[in-house]
Design an enzyme around this catalytic site. Structure first.
Site, PDB file in Angstrom:
ATOM      1  N   HIS A 233       0.864  -1.181   0.000  1.00 15.17           N
ATOM      2  CA  HIS A 233       0.000   0.000   0.000  1.00 15.17           C
ATOM      3  C   HIS A 233       0.902   1.233   0.000  1.00 15.17           C
ATOM      4  O   HIS A 233       1.901   1.290   0.731  1.00 15.17           O
ATOM      5  CB  HIS A 233      -0.884  -0.042   1.247  1.00 15.17           C
ATOM      6  CG  HIS A 233      -1.811   1.114   1.419  1.00 15.17           C
ATOM      7  ND1 HIS A 233      -1.384   2.369   1.790  1.00 15.17           N
ATOM      8  CD2 HIS A 233      -3.162   1.200   1.276  1.00 15.17           C
ATOM      9  CE1 HIS A 233      -2.424   3.178   1.873  1.00 15.17           C
ATOM     10  NE2 HIS A 233      -3.511   2.498   1.571  1.00 15.17           N
ATOM     11  N   ARG A 276      -2.674   1.173  -4.587  1.00 19.13           N
ATOM     12  CA  ARG A 276      -2.508  -0.282  -4.568  1.00 19.13           C
ATOM     13  C   ARG A 276      -2.825  -0.826  -5.952  1.00 19.13           C
ATOM     14  O   ARG A 276      -3.418  -0.143  -6.783  1.00 19.13           O
ATOM     15  CB  ARG A 276      -3.456  -0.922  -3.544  1.00 19.13           C
ATOM     16  CG  ARG A 276      -3.141  -0.628  -2.104  1.00 19.13           C
ATOM     17  CD  ARG A 276      -4.156  -1.276  -1.172  1.00 19.13           C
ATOM     18  NE  ARG A 276      -5.409  -0.536  -1.155  1.00 19.13           N
ATOM     19  CZ  ARG A 276      -6.570  -1.045  -0.746  1.00 19.13           C
ATOM     20  NH1 ARG A 276      -6.652  -2.311  -0.369  1.00 19.13           N
ATOM     21  NH2 ARG A 276      -7.662  -0.315  -0.723  1.00 19.13           N
ATOM     22  N   LYS A 279      -6.313  -0.339  -8.132  1.00 20.82           N
ATOM     23  CA  LYS A 279      -7.083   0.746  -7.550  1.00 20.82           C
ATOM     24  C   LYS A 279      -7.062   1.952  -8.481  1.00 20.82           C
ATOM     25  O   LYS A 279      -6.293   2.010  -9.446  1.00 20.82           O
ATOM     26  CB  LYS A 279      -6.534   1.119  -6.174  1.00 20.82           C
ATOM     27  CG  LYS A 279      -6.714   0.032  -5.123  1.00 20.82           C
ATOM     28  CD  LYS A 279      -8.184  -0.201  -4.820  1.00 20.82           C
ATOM     29  CE  LYS A 279      -8.357  -1.216  -3.715  1.00 20.82           C
ATOM     30  NZ  LYS A 279      -9.794  -1.404  -3.366  1.00 20.82           N
ATOM     31  N   ASP A 282      -5.434   8.579  -7.375  1.00 22.81           N
ATOM     32  CA  ASP A 282      -5.858   9.437  -6.258  1.00 22.81           C
ATOM     33  C   ASP A 282      -4.781  10.484  -6.050  1.00 22.81           C
ATOM     34  O   ASP A 282      -3.594  10.163  -5.933  1.00 22.81           O
ATOM     35  CB  ASP A 282      -6.051   8.604  -4.992  1.00 22.81           C
ATOM     36  CG  ASP A 282      -6.630   9.409  -3.821  1.00 22.81           C
ATOM     37  OD1 ASP A 282      -6.438  10.633  -3.779  1.00 22.81           O
ATOM     38  OD2 ASP A 282      -7.269   8.800  -2.947  1.00 22.81           O
ATOM     39  N   CYS A 284      -3.802  12.177  -3.559  1.00 26.36           N
ATOM     40  CA  CYS A 284      -2.960  12.144  -2.360  1.00 26.36           C
ATOM     41  C   CYS A 284      -1.715  11.292  -2.573  1.00 26.36           C
ATOM     42  O   CYS A 284      -0.672  11.537  -1.966  1.00 26.36           O
ATOM     43  CB  CYS A 284      -3.739  11.673  -1.145  1.00 26.36           C
ATOM     44  SG  CYS A 284      -4.154   9.919  -1.121  1.00 26.36           S
ATOM     45  N   TYR A 285      -1.810  10.280  -3.461  1.00 28.17           N
ATOM     46  CA  TYR A 285      -0.645   9.439  -3.716  1.00 28.17           C
ATOM     47  C   TYR A 285       0.407  10.152  -4.564  1.00 28.17           C
ATOM     48  O   TYR A 285       1.485   9.606  -4.788  1.00 28.17           O
ATOM     49  CB  TYR A 285      -1.071   8.116  -4.355  1.00 28.17           C
ATOM     50  CG  TYR A 285      -1.841   7.252  -3.393  1.00 28.17           C
ATOM     51  CD1 TYR A 285      -1.207   6.690  -2.281  1.00 28.17           C
ATOM     52  CD2 TYR A 285      -3.203   7.050  -3.538  1.00 28.17           C
ATOM     53  CE1 TYR A 285      -1.907   5.939  -1.357  1.00 28.17           C
ATOM     54  CE2 TYR A 285      -3.913   6.298  -2.625  1.00 28.17           C
ATOM     55  CZ  TYR A 285      -3.260   5.741  -1.537  1.00 28.17           C
ATOM     56  OH  TYR A 285      -3.957   5.008  -0.616  1.00 28.17           O
ATOM     57  N   ASP A 337      -9.000  14.620  -4.915  1.00 25.42           N
ATOM     58  CA  ASP A 337      -8.601  13.260  -5.270  1.00 25.42           C
ATOM     59  C   ASP A 337      -8.536  13.086  -6.787  1.00 25.42           C
ATOM     60  O   ASP A 337      -7.508  12.740  -7.365  1.00 25.42           O
ATOM     61  CB  ASP A 337      -9.635  12.326  -4.626  1.00 25.42           C
ATOM     62  CG  ASP A 337      -9.600  10.891  -5.102  1.00 25.42           C
ATOM     63  OD1 ASP A 337      -8.942  10.580  -6.090  1.00 25.42           O
ATOM     64  OD2 ASP A 337     -10.273  10.059  -4.466  1.00 25.42           O
ATOM     65  N   ASP A 344     -10.607  19.139  -0.189  1.00 29.94           N
ATOM     66  CA  ASP A 344     -10.430  19.073   1.266  1.00 29.94           C
ATOM     67  C   ASP A 344      -8.983  19.412   1.574  1.00 29.94           C
ATOM     68  O   ASP A 344      -8.132  19.458   0.679  1.00 29.94           O
ATOM     69  CB  ASP A 344     -10.833  17.704   1.830  1.00 29.94           C
ATOM     70  CG  ASP A 344     -10.039  16.556   1.226  1.00 29.94           C
ATOM     71  OD1 ASP A 344      -8.806  16.509   1.418  1.00 29.94           O
ATOM     72  OD2 ASP A 344     -10.645  15.698   0.553  1.00 29.94           O
ATOM     73  N   HIS A 347      -6.249  16.467   0.790  1.00 30.57           N
ATOM     74  CA  HIS A 347      -5.806  16.342  -0.599  1.00 30.57           C
ATOM     75  C   HIS A 347      -5.085  17.604  -1.072  1.00 30.57           C
ATOM     76  O   HIS A 347      -4.179  17.523  -1.904  1.00 30.57           O
ATOM     77  CB  HIS A 347      -6.986  16.006  -1.507  1.00 30.57           C
ATOM     78  CG  HIS A 347      -7.402  14.570  -1.431  1.00 30.57           C
ATOM     79  ND1 HIS A 347      -8.385  14.130  -0.565  1.00 30.57           N
ATOM     80  CD2 HIS A 347      -6.936  13.471  -2.085  1.00 30.57           C
ATOM     81  CE1 HIS A 347      -8.526  12.826  -0.697  1.00 30.57           C
ATOM     82  NE2 HIS A 347      -7.657  12.394  -1.598  1.00 30.57           N
TER      83      HIS A 347
END
Length: 421
Positions: A233, A276, A279, A282, A284-285, A337, A344, A347
């Site tokens: 992850h 992952r 998935k 996103d 944030c990654y 995201d 938010d 993010h």
């Protein structure tokens, strides 16, 4: 500094060759993946219709106004984060430092006073005043105070009690629980190592067997899971790897399989990262995954790898910037995201952090900067281990290293393990 517009890799017709193919086997995951790709195609199409010359713009002023308001007033939607209030301080303050926006001294002092009220009498910080100490808000609070970087901010941190708290959540196998009686995962080791190293309370005793435990979290994929035996992850992989870097033990990891895993998590069409296997992308990654690459670059360099580029990280930096600038900005401020999601502060923080990593290389020499779009899109660099700006890391280290290293005494060594009766 090199500034470049997006190339045909992102905005041109040839990019459709990177679209996901389900090989005729439709699944819930494949359906969602195609939805995301369609939404991104729509964003790109609208952008192409409006702009004859691609020059994506970081909406600095809008983001600044969104963040500035958040330091004083939060909507009812944030009520669910009552146990994460130091995180809100950190996310907002770090975003502001990346934008190189100063925090007024009166507001900075108010933040210090609030975080002081979040500090537990038994050491460490809680998610809010009167709550139990927890490693996650402890990490956020210490980072926020180091960003502020004033004598008032540093003096908030009770180092002796902080060490007591870290010892109370240390487990015999080298792992840490998030709070007394709480869960074990690799985030807790990172939070403990980060705050201990920044405040000069890191001792061999405190992290005895921790590298061995983290090593068990690396699985056959190459990345790290939250605990031994779980799937790899992005967030856990960053936390485990950064902890090993802090402890000087990153060479213990299988770096080549880790490199292969994280590189494969940058999405071929979107340009952003997934957390992952199988998935969705996103925002944030953009930090949790891309932030790993400087750590791995350093590790390979220390091992004498002569094939490393001395100008670029080992991921497609331009593609990540394009994804963030085109797909993750709310026109009213704040980042998100993916298209269709709400903005938010979480993010906003990690999209901007990833954008910073993608813009800067190595020793922060301006010749090694890669800025997509306008030169004004440039953010301040961020430290890939702590995710606060390097000068604030250096200032905190200088301040706390003037203070004595705290050595656990006999009472500390006999402290009960978390969860014991």
């Amino acid at each position: 500094m090199e500034t470049i517009p997006p190339t045909l890799r992102c905005l041109g017709e040839c990019h459709t060759s990177e679209l996901f193919t389900d090989d005729g086997a439709e699944t819930v995951t494949s359906v969602e993946q195609k939805k995301v790709e369609r939404s991104i195609q729509e964003v790109i199409s609208v952008y192409q219709q409006i702009h004859s010359l691609p020059q994506p713009t970081l909406l600095r002023e809008q983001h600044y106004q969104y963040l500035k308001k958040g330091l004083r007033h939060l909507s009812d939607a944030y009520e669910c984060l009552d146990a994460s209030r130091p995180w809100l301080c950190y996310w907002i303050l770090h975003s502001l430092e990346l934008l190189e926006e100063p925090v007024p001294s009166t507001i900075a002092s108010d933040v210090c006073q609030f975080l002081a009220r979040c500090q537990s009498p038994t050491g460490g910080f809680a998610g809010g005043p009167g709550q139990h100490a927890h490693l996650a808000p402890t990490y956020a609070a210490v980072n926020a105070l180091c960003i502020l970087g004033s004598e008032e901010a540093y003096s908030v941190i009770n180092r002796e009690k902080l060490l007591d708290f870290l010892l109370s959540v240390k487990q015999p196998d080298g792992s840490f629980v998030m709070h007394v009686g709480g869960e074990v995962d690799v985030r807790s080791a990172y939070c403990a190592a980060s705050v201990a190293s920044l405040t000069n309370i890191l001792t061999a005793k405190l992290f005895e067997d921790t590298p061995t435990w983290i090593l068990r979290c690396q699985n056959w994929e190459g990345g790290l899971g939250g605990v031994p035996g779980l799937e790899a992850h992005g967030g856990y992989t960053f936390c485990g790897t950064a902890t090993m870097v802090i402890l000087g033990k990153e060479h213990m990891l299988d770096l080549k399989t880790l490199m292969r895993w994280v590189a494969s998590k940058q999405m071929r069409f979107e340009g952003g990262f997934q957390g992952r296997c199988n998935k969705l992308v996103d925002g944030c990654y953009s930090f949790w995954q891309a932030g790993l690459l400087p750590l791995l670059h350093r590790a390979f360099y220390r091992e004498g790898d002569t094939t490393l580029s001395m100008e670029r990280w080992m991921f497609e930096q331009q593609a990540l910037q394009e994804y963030i600038l085109l797909c993750c900005q709310n026109p009213a401020g704040g980042l998100l995201d993916k298209p269709g999601k709400s903005r938010d502060f979480y993010h906003t923080c990690y999209c901007l952090s990833g954008l910073s990593v993608a813009q800067h290389f190595g020793n922060m020499d301006s010749h090694n900067e890669l800025i997509v779009g306008r030169p004004e899109n440039r953010l301040a660099p961020t430290h890939p281990v702590y995710n606060i700006c390097p000068e604030n890391v250096a200032r905190a280290l200088r301040y706390f290293h003037q203070l004595p290293v705290l050595v656990p005494d006999q009472a500390h060594n006999q402290a009960p393990t978390a969860g014991s009766s």
